[in-house]
Design a protein around this motif. Structure first.
Motif, PDB file in Angstrom:
ATOM      1  N   LEU A 153       0.826  -1.202   0.000  1.00  0.00           N
ATOM      2  CA  LEU A 153       0.000   0.000   0.000  1.00  0.00           C
ATOM      3  C   LEU A 153       0.867   1.261   0.000  1.00  0.00           C
ATOM      4  CD1 LEU A 153      -2.711  -1.198   2.522  1.00  0.00           C
ATOM      5  CD2 LEU A 153      -3.056  -0.713   0.108  1.00  0.00           C
ATOM      6  N   GLU A 154       1.976   1.228   0.725  1.00  0.00           N
ATOM      7  CA  GLU A 154       2.900   2.358   0.693  1.00  0.00           C
ATOM      8  C   GLU A 154       3.454   2.570  -0.716  1.00  0.00           C
ATOM      9  OE1 GLU A 154       5.830   1.507   3.643  1.00  0.00           O
ATOM     10  OE2 GLU A 154       4.719   2.521   5.243  1.00  0.00           O
ATOM     11  N   ILE A 157       0.837   4.466  -2.696  1.00  0.00           N
ATOM     12  CA  ILE A 157       0.724   5.871  -2.293  1.00  0.00           C
ATOM     13  C   ILE A 157       1.961   6.663  -2.691  1.00  0.00           C
ATOM     14  CG2 ILE A 157       0.576   7.390  -0.280  1.00  0.00           C
ATOM     15  CD1 ILE A 157      -1.255   5.304   1.015  1.00  0.00           C
ATOM     16  N   LEU A 166      -5.084   5.776  -5.474  1.00  0.00           N
ATOM     17  CA  LEU A 166      -4.620   6.389  -4.236  1.00  0.00           C
ATOM     18  C   LEU A 166      -5.717   6.368  -3.175  1.00  0.00           C
ATOM     19  CD1 LEU A 166      -2.687   9.443  -5.714  1.00  0.00           C
ATOM     20  CD2 LEU A 166      -1.674   7.522  -4.484  1.00  0.00           C
ATOM     21  N   LEU A 167      -6.913   6.711  -3.572  1.00  0.00           N
ATOM     22  CA  LEU A 167      -8.033   6.721  -2.632  1.00  0.00           C
ATOM     23  C   LEU A 167      -8.330   5.307  -2.139  1.00  0.00           C
ATOM     24  CD1 LEU A 167     -10.201   8.429  -1.234  1.00  0.00           C
ATOM     25  CD2 LEU A 167     -11.681   8.005  -3.209  1.00  0.00           C
ATOM     26  N   ASP A 168      -8.248   4.329  -3.039  1.00  0.00           N
ATOM     27  CA  ASP A 168      -8.492   2.936  -2.667  1.00  0.00           C
ATOM     28  C   ASP A 168      -7.453   2.462  -1.645  1.00  0.00           C
ATOM     29  OD1 ASP A 168      -9.751   0.254  -3.082  1.00  0.00           O
ATOM     30  OD2 ASP A 168      -7.730  -0.208  -3.798  1.00  0.00           O
ATOM     31  N   ALA A 169      -6.176   2.804  -1.877  1.00  0.00           N
ATOM     32  CA  ALA A 169      -5.122   2.403  -0.941  1.00  0.00           C
ATOM     33  C   ALA A 169      -5.300   3.097   0.406  1.00  0.00           C
ATOM     34  CB  ALA A 169      -3.757   2.740  -1.534  1.00  0.00           C
ATOM     35  N   TRP A 170      -5.647   4.389   0.360  1.00  0.00           N
ATOM     36  CA  TRP A 170      -5.844   5.151   1.592  1.00  0.00           C
ATOM     37  C   TRP A 170      -6.977   4.582   2.431  1.00  0.00           C
ATOM     38  CZ3 TRP A 170      -3.418   9.143   4.038  1.00  0.00           C
ATOM     39  CH2 TRP A 170      -4.141   9.830   5.004  1.00  0.00           C
ATOM     40  N   ASN A 171      -8.111   4.326   1.792  1.00  0.00           N
ATOM     41  CA  ASN A 171      -9.264   3.790   2.516  1.00  0.00           C
ATOM     42  C   ASN A 171      -9.062   2.319   2.888  1.00  0.00           C
ATOM     43  OD1 ASN A 171     -10.763   6.178   2.447  1.00  0.00           O
ATOM     44  ND2 ASN A 171     -11.608   5.712   0.426  1.00  0.00           N
ATOM     45  N   TRP A 173      -6.312   0.652   3.736  1.00  0.00           N
ATOM     46  CA  TRP A 173      -5.501   0.415   4.932  1.00  0.00           C
ATOM     47  C   TRP A 173      -6.294   0.682   6.200  1.00  0.00           C
ATOM     48  CZ3 TRP A 173      -1.933  -2.495   6.383  1.00  0.00           C
ATOM     49  CH2 TRP A 173      -1.258  -2.282   7.589  1.00  0.00           C
ATOM     50  N   ARG A 174      -7.245   1.569   6.126  1.00  0.00           N
ATOM     51  CA  ARG A 174      -8.024   1.907   7.313  1.00  0.00           C
ATOM     52  C   ARG A 174      -9.070   0.851   7.657  1.00  0.00           C
ATOM     53  NH1 ARG A 174      -5.116   5.399   5.753  1.00  0.00           N
ATOM     54  NH2 ARG A 174      -4.414   7.169   7.004  1.00  0.00           N
TER      55      ARG A 174
END
Length: 257
Positions: A153-154, A157, A166-171, A173-174
């Motif tokens: 994921l890093e 990003i 980017l949005l998919d990776a950001w959300n 990981w959460r």
């Protein structure tokens, strides 16, 4: 490697801080002797715990998690014992400023303390190890056959310029963190109990006492500094958001949030 760590384990007969017989008999010389012994003891225990933690972070499995929890339990117990003993010396008259500062650090320098109850020390150490493992081993699975760990994921990003990726990776990981919440809440509960045992109102007060000023004064100073940089922060934040909205559109970058 695990056998090598066992060989590095601190001896049970490590130097212990001197124990004064009575509070009114404690002197500045006693305080200095206590600090020397406490520093030597904590250095030895901390080095062992750091080695175990490195192995755990490198090889995340049940066995290394157990070793990490045990090492952190020993380190936390040593810190709690030293902190409680340091509190006996802080009110002595005639302490040199450097010595008084060392006592304050020993008393309040535990980031995540545990109550003096051995069972709660073990519980706090176990929680810390479990949270570390959950974070390090966490994955975001888009499909059953496509799971991304933190490193993957890093990579997205750091290098992708696709706003949807980017949005998919950001959300994504959460989705790893919600299951950590009950453990974290218990960790904070134990830490607050420990801080009260050491004479602080709560953990926040204990943390704010580490800056060579009363904790209330630190909060006032922090607010003063924040108000100095706040206009710049708001302007910069507004500029970055406007540029992102221009590049990716309001669907990807909402006006607020």
């Amino acid at each position: 490697m695990l056998l090598a760590l066992a060989a590095c384990r601190p001896a049970d007969d490590a130097v212990q801080p001197p124990q004064p017989e009575a509070q009114n008999a404690v002197t500045a010389a006693d305080a200095a002797a206590f600090v020397d012994a406490a520093e030597a003891r904590l250095e030895e225990v901390a080095q062992y715990a750091e080695r175990v933690e490195w192995v755990y972070a490198t090889y995340i499995m049940d066995d290394t998690a157990m070793l990490s929890a045990q090492a952190q339990e020993e380190l936390t117990a040593a810190k709690v014992e030293v902190a409680a003993e340091a509190a006996r010396y802080v009110d002595i008259e005639g302490l040199e400023p450097e010595l008084r500062r060392k006592l304050d650090i020993l008393r309040s320098g535990i980031t995540v303390p545990a109550p003096s109850d051995p069972e709660k020390i073990a519980e706090q150490a176990s929680i810390g190890a479990r949270l570390t493992g959950m974070y390090g081993a966490g994955q975001y699975c888009r499909r059953d056959d496509e799971c991304l760990d933190l490193s993957a994921l890093e990579e997205v990003i750091d290098n992708s310029r696709d706003p949807e990726a980017l949005l998919d990776a950001w959300n994504g990981w959460r989705t790893v963190s919600p299951q950590m919440k009950p453990l974290y809440e218990r960790q904070v509960e134990l830490a607050n109990e420990a801080a009260r045992e050491l004479g602080f109102q709560d953990l926040g007060t204990m943390w704010r006492s580490q800056y060579d000023m009363p904790p209330d004064d630190f909060a006032v100073e922090l607010e003063r500094l924040w108000n100095q940089v706040r206009p710049l922060y708001l302007s910069l934040h507004a500029y970055v958001r406007s540029r992102l909205r221009a590049l990716y559109g309001p669907e990807i970058v909402p006006e607020k949030g």
